[in-house]
Design an enzyme around this catalytic site. Sequence first.
Site, PDB file in Angstrom:
ATOM      1  N   TRP A  53       0.850  -1.208   0.000  1.00  0.00           N
ATOM      2  CA  TRP A  53       0.000   0.000   0.000  1.00  0.00           C
ATOM      3  C   TRP A  53       0.875   1.243   0.000  1.00  0.00           C
ATOM      4  CZ3 TRP A  53      -4.638  -1.578  -1.047  1.00  0.00           C
ATOM      5  CH2 TRP A  53      -5.139  -2.776  -0.512  1.00  0.00           C
ATOM      6  N   TRP A  95     -16.100  -3.802   1.666  1.00  0.00           N
ATOM      7  CA  TRP A  95     -14.745  -3.280   1.416  1.00  0.00           C
ATOM      8  C   TRP A  95     -13.807  -4.411   0.999  1.00  0.00           C
ATOM      9  CZ3 TRP A  95     -12.611   1.350   0.557  1.00  0.00           C
ATOM     10  CH2 TRP A  95     -13.411   2.479   0.804  1.00  0.00           C
TER      11      TRP A  95
END
Length: 487
Positions: free
Chosen positions: A316, A392
């Site tokens: 990320w 999500w």
Amino acid sequence: MAEQQSLTSDAPVVLLFRHDLRVNDNRALYAAAQTGKPVIPVFILDEHSDDVRPVGGARRWWLHHSLTALETSLKALGATLLLKRGATQNIVDRLLDETAADMVLWNRRYDPPGVDTDRNLKSELGRRGLTAESFDGHLLHEPYLFKTGTGGFYRVYSPFWRAFSAGPDPRDPVSAPDGLKPYDGPTTSDRLKDWQLLPENPDWAKGFAADWTPGERGAQDKLAAFLDDAIGYYGNDRDKPAVEATSRLSPHLAHGEITPFQIWHALKAPDLAAEGQGTDKFRKEIGWREFSYHLLFNNPHLATRNYNASFDEFPWQNKADDLQAWQRGLTGYPIVDAGMRQLWQTGWMHNRVRMITASFLIKHLRIDWRKGEAWFWDTLVDADPASNATSWQWVAGSGADAAPYFRIFNPMLQGDKFDPMGHYVRAFVPELKNLPDKFLHVPWLAPENILMEAGVVLGGNYPHPLVDHQAARQQALIAYARIRKGS
Ligand code: FAD
């Protein structure tokens, strides 16, 4: 401590309220009334332990108004709602001491800390010889009811839904009791306004009341309006964010102001038979809510841990400025910005746009899905421990039933397809409202004179795109290839 009290007819019954803020189809309330005993209804705001996730900001706003509505409904039945804040077990213990109640009733919760708390409560009360009983209401079926052929849980929606459809028929709703026997001994209650659930300075929820009426009445009105007007085109139009084609029942369901049983039952009305496609599709969406709880029940850490552990290694980027631009609806991609602003202004976002905005955060910006999940948790009036986490993880590709990571939503194409006339973008991104439809989803492609005529200054009153779509897409795929190699 109230040890081994006898079950006398006039000892009161304590009735717990948590995510079930209604008097109709409330089986615990109904059972309390049936005992003929004085009833002490109490709402407990239990955020005491580290395991419990505090209620998000938007839901606090809702909760304030919903409790006000519940107080009124209970008063009409003859009872006074007590408000208490703290650990459930401590509050119940104190109430039992103060009132000599010998029975505690509640409707079941399905968030993991809620399940643990209530399980411990039941066994502790049972150990002391008191009656403790829980009832259904939040889900059509218990989340452990359906099992695969090998005895496990369903990871994929379609087989879950097949099993669900072949399962027992959901029960009919129960009516509100005619009245409750009041408890007239001394009790204490917090004052709702001291809980400070409503935002002040700034009052960022000031726009919510235009869209929402928290409470049971508001829920029933939403259901009636949906069944009267929209269900016929739900199947075709539910993906168009500018069209009011969905029910907007989610915050009412999250707070238990309406039950899935009431909705299920309403769908059987004979005059809805002609709306076959709409009602079938709608039932399946209610099924997604059930499936999300099925997944959460079997994976209690769904909101915090990748279901697919290979995503633990995902590289990320987590850039704070990018996260903030996304939260504020300033990414330069109109459909994404419209969604994020709808969320901020109304506490709700259309499902299609939830998918687009979530995909943009995770894939274009390469920000950990948990940061998006947390933002939604805080800003959605329907924030739900099961549906939020499941959805999500679905978008991220890390979930049990998940869209493959490499399927990356193209925000321009999504805008063209689902908001072709631009009504949605124009409603929430007014600085673009004078752009011709052709450029509404791609303002950076508009010639200078068109931008000028529309009053749009890129980098001035509307941002340049935060990232280039193609380049971001490529980077996302490269990042994904790294975890695939590792998995
Ligand atoms: P309708 O289309 O009228 O559907 C009726 C009901 O079915 C909804 O109220 C809801 O209870 C249920 N439902 C519909 N779609 C879904 C779905 N995909 N998953 C689970 N249940 C569904 N929903 C929440 O209730 N709370 C959340 O916190 C939440 N977070 C989400 C986060 C992301 C990233 C995404 C993509 C979706 C999320 N959803 C969540 C699911 C869905 O977007 C909302 O339930 C729906 O938009 C609510 O609007 P509605 O009531 O008009 O839906």
